[in-house]
Design a protein around this motif. Structure first.
Motif, PDB file in Angstrom:
ATOM      1  N   ASN A  22       0.817  -1.217   0.000  1.00  0.00           N
ATOM      2  CA  ASN A  22       0.000   0.000   0.000  1.00  0.00           C
ATOM      3  C   ASN A  22       0.850   1.266   0.000  1.00  0.00           C
ATOM      4  O   ASN A  22       0.545   2.232   0.707  1.00  0.00           O
ATOM      5  N   LYS A  24       3.004   4.401  -2.236  1.00  0.00           N
ATOM      6  CA  LYS A  24       2.704   5.282  -3.366  1.00  0.00           C
ATOM      7  C   LYS A  24       3.777   5.206  -4.442  1.00  0.00           C
ATOM      8  O   LYS A  24       3.488   5.332  -5.627  1.00  0.00           O
ATOM      9  N   LYS A  25       5.025   5.022  -3.993  1.00  0.00           N
ATOM     10  CA  LYS A  25       6.124   5.005  -4.956  1.00  0.00           C
ATOM     11  C   LYS A  25       7.364   4.365  -4.330  1.00  0.00           C
ATOM     12  O   LYS A  25       7.442   4.150  -3.129  1.00  0.00           O
TER      13      LYS A  25
END
Length: 113
Positions: A22, A24-25
């Protein structure tokens, strides 16, 4: 140039890890490349920089660690890293050795955000 396909697999793996955690990057990718792997580190870095733009690694730093050839000697039982591409035991001079490391490429770690 097979570095392109290696980078695509690396980016795919990063994408999977981002989804599983989970995140983002990816901010950092650490890999180990053995000197006998057939992978050219500078070409891999260039390919990574070119292909990362539209991926979860768009801001990621690629950290490449070069792994020397590590061998074990069947005669004297020593484990050594080879300084040259001479496949003899540096301790006893035997040619009866096994390669333990330095032939592969591994994804060692990722830093996720």
């Amino acid at each position: 140039m097979h570095e392109y396909s290696i980078v695509q697999s690396l980016l795919d793996s990063c994408d999977v890890h981002v989804r599983q955690n989970n995140a983002k990057k990816v901010t950092k990718v650490v890999i180990k490349i053995g000197v006998l792997s057939g992978v050219e580190p500078h070409l891999l870095n260039e390919a990574f920089e070119a292909f990362k733009q539209n991926s979860v690694c768009h801001e990621a730093l690629l950290d490449i660690n070069i792994q020397k050839v590590k061998v074990s000697c069947n005669k004297c039982l020593a484990e050594s890293e080879l300084e040259k591409n001479e496949f003899i035991c540096p301790k006893c001079g035997s040619f009866d050795i096994n390669v333990l490391d330095g032939e592969e490429m591994y994804l060692m770690s990722l830093e996720l955000e």
